[in-house]
Structures are given as structure tokens and as C-alpha cells.
Design an enzyme around this catalytic site. Sequence first.
Site, PDB file in Angstrom:
ATOM      1  N   THR A 178      -1.533  -8.733   3.304  1.00 63.01           N
ATOM      2  CA  THR A 178      -2.326  -8.371   4.303  1.00 63.01           C
ATOM      3  C   THR A 178      -2.957  -9.750   4.848  1.00 63.01           C
ATOM      4  OG1 THR A 178      -3.292  -6.837   2.716  1.00 63.01           O
ATOM      5  CG2 THR A 178      -4.526  -7.071   4.618  1.00 63.01           C
ATOM      6  N   ARG A 206       1.965   6.567   5.942  1.00 63.14           N
ATOM      7  CA  ARG A 206       1.395   5.871   4.879  1.00 63.14           C
ATOM      8  C   ARG A 206       0.182   5.019   5.407  1.00 63.14           C
ATOM      9  NH1 ARG A 206      -0.154   0.608   2.833  1.00 63.14           N
ATOM     10  NH2 ARG A 206      -0.547   0.934   0.618  1.00 63.14           N
ATOM     11  N   VAL A 207      -1.014   5.068   5.137  1.00 61.14           N
ATOM     12  CA  VAL A 207      -2.172   4.362   5.276  1.00 61.14           C
ATOM     13  C   VAL A 207      -2.705   3.799   4.034  1.00 61.14           C
ATOM     14  CG1 VAL A 207      -4.477   4.204   6.367  1.00 61.14           C
ATOM     15  CG2 VAL A 207      -2.532   5.556   7.572  1.00 61.14           C
ATOM     16  N   GLY A 208      -3.061   2.465   3.839  1.00 59.83           N
ATOM     17  CA  GLY A 208      -3.606   1.743   2.815  1.00 59.83           C
ATOM     18  C   GLY A 208      -5.056   1.392   3.041  1.00 59.83           C
ATOM     19  N   ASP A 209      -5.539   0.449   2.535  1.00 58.14           N
ATOM     20  CA  ASP A 209      -7.143   0.062   2.451  1.00 58.14           C
ATOM     21  C   ASP A 209      -7.425  -0.612   3.564  1.00 58.14           C
ATOM     22  OD1 ASP A 209      -7.303  -3.115   1.434  1.00 58.14           O
ATOM     23  OD2 ASP A 209      -5.377  -2.174   0.930  1.00 58.14           O
ATOM     24  N   THR A 229      -7.324  -7.643   0.080  1.00 56.59           N
ATOM     25  CA  THR A 229      -5.859  -7.782   0.169  1.00 56.59           C
ATOM     26  C   THR A 229      -5.366  -7.269  -1.550  1.00 56.59           C
ATOM     27  OG1 THR A 229      -3.969  -8.808   0.491  1.00 56.59           O
ATOM     28  CG2 THR A 229      -5.691 -10.107  -0.641  1.00 56.59           C
ATOM     29  N   GLY A 230      -4.308  -6.652  -1.381  1.00 55.23           N
ATOM     30  CA  GLY A 230      -3.713  -6.472  -2.708  1.00 55.23           C
ATOM     31  C   GLY A 230      -2.993  -5.073  -2.478  1.00 55.23           C
ATOM     32  N   HIS A 231      -2.920  -4.212  -3.519  1.00 52.20           N
ATOM     33  CA  HIS A 231      -2.178  -2.977  -3.583  1.00 52.20           C
ATOM     34  C   HIS A 231      -3.294  -2.051  -3.273  1.00 52.20           C
ATOM     35  CE1 HIS A 231      -1.051   0.483  -6.211  1.00 52.20           C
ATOM     36  NE2 HIS A 231       0.205   0.156  -5.414  1.00 52.20           N
TER      37      HIS A 231
END
Length: 320
Positions: A178, A206-209, A229-231
Amino acid sequence: MNPCGVNPVAVNPVVVVHGGGASHIAKDRKEMMRQGVLRAATAGYSVLKAGGSAVDAVESAVAVLEDDPEFNAGCGSVLNVNGEVEMDASIMSGKDLSSGAVSAVRCIANPIKLARLVMEKTPHCFLTDRGAAEFAAAMGVQEVPREQLVTERNRKRLEKEKHCKSAPKPEPQKHLGTVGAVALDSKGDVAYATSTGGIVNKMVGRVGDSPCIGSGGYADNDIGAISTTGHGESILKVNLARLTLFHVEQGKTLEEAAEVSLGYMKSKLKGLGGVILVNKAGDWAAKWTSESMPWAAAQAGKLHCGIDLNTTSVTDLDLL
């Protein structure tokens, strides 16, 4: 540190950027990523020195990273299961909590600029997919050809990921990229911006954080600003950005708050990641639990930079 509620006599503007958490960065890419975060921090700091706002600075810094194919955002975005780019971004002003976000956008060179338009030109906080595309067109944002955002390296990464998925033990947190920025301006306002291409081989839609305010970032002048940033799924589940700032509210230093919240995400979910933070006093921090996280900070004529743990360099800004 200034007493609560008292405006500082002299603000020390700062911008901090990150280029995403990573499990492993090849040696030949480390220098390119280091130069990339340094360019981004310098761009953001130049905006602040010219009297620009924290929002201007984080938008400028993140746009530099979106334009750099080494990072998982903009033209370096990873590909979904169909080999397409879908990008997410968000931005927030700590002055009045104004926020803008977009998700699942395609054919846009700089999603962070579109997120700012959502913040400033609509009554909403978040637009997605087709609605975001229609809004971009209405705002005169130029579309770019899909191929322009697809790199050969990301094509190969997708092929490799599809092959690995068929293996007995795929690695779910291999690519955590990210980009993001936080800033404090001369008026004492803070802001954050975060942008991403998501995760390799993700499902369509798919949408992440990253576009989710409170997870991918948060900004409040009374507490500070953070970009994460990250999973993504792990970050969403713990609301990493707001969780970290909650610990700051409770009296922890920026570094302590980052360590506690990242540690909680790791112990609770085995989720890896990283954060950058700044507060109205001009304090800043960069912390991560992933193997690496390219980051840079510009303040008081100095550029701080690092990628791996315990490897920080400091350079005079005018020497670059």
C-alpha cells in the site's frame, strides 16, 4: 510536547510516507523503493514549505508513489484474478474530519486525487466502482488505457500467485503493499492519504482497508494522523488506524501506540502490517511487523529514511 488544547507557538511541519509492508524486497528493488519514498516525502514537504495544507501535502506525496511502478498503487498496482487493476484510496483532513474515498476504480492514474474530489465536491465520503467512474468523468478526470496501469512484473506476480495457490500451502500475506502519507502543516492541521492496488489474485470487487476511514487511515487534529499498510482483512477487523489513535488518546506515545495496536493485530489474527503517524506537536513515528516497510520523513530540512528494521539514514534535504 504542548499542553492539551493549547496551540503551539511554532509548528514544525512534517510529512511521513510509506511504500507498503513487504515480506521480502529484492536487493535490486530496495534502492529504487528508497528513492521513491524519498521523492514522495520531498514532494510533500515542498508543498508544506510553500505554505500548502496538510491535505495538499499528503495528496502530492501519495500521487508521486502512485506514479512510480515500484509501488502497489496507481501504475504499479497488482492484478486481480482476471488480470485487471482495481484500485482503492482515501484521504482525510484532521481539521474538520472531512473525508473522501474511492474503491474498485479502474483506468484512473491517481485514485488519491479522485478521493479528494469526493471529499470536496460531493456530500458523500465514499464512492465505488461504476459510481466513482461516472463521478470521475463528470469532474473531467482523464481516463488512461487499462494497459498503462499493468506492468510486466505484476503480470508475472499474478501467474506465480495462481501457481502457488494450487500448491498445498499458499502464503496469504506475501504481498502487503500500500502507499500512504501523513502530514502536519504550519497551521497545525494534520491529514492522511492512503492508496493501493490491493492484493495479488484478489476476487473481482474485493476491497481492503485502504479506502476505509478508521482502518486504512484516520486524521483528527486533537489526536494525530495515521496511514496503515499490511494485510487488509486483518486491518479491517481491528480498525487499525483508529485503534492506534485510541491508544494515543489514552496517553501513549506514538511509538507505544503503534507497537500495541500492531502487536494486537498480530497476536489476535496473525496479521502483519505497518503504520506511520504524526501529531500536532510535530512528533512522528514509523513502525511495522512485516519484514520490511519503505518509509521516509521530512522535517526541519532533514530527510529520514528506512526500509528494514534498525536501518535509518538521515540526509540534508538540500543535498538531494
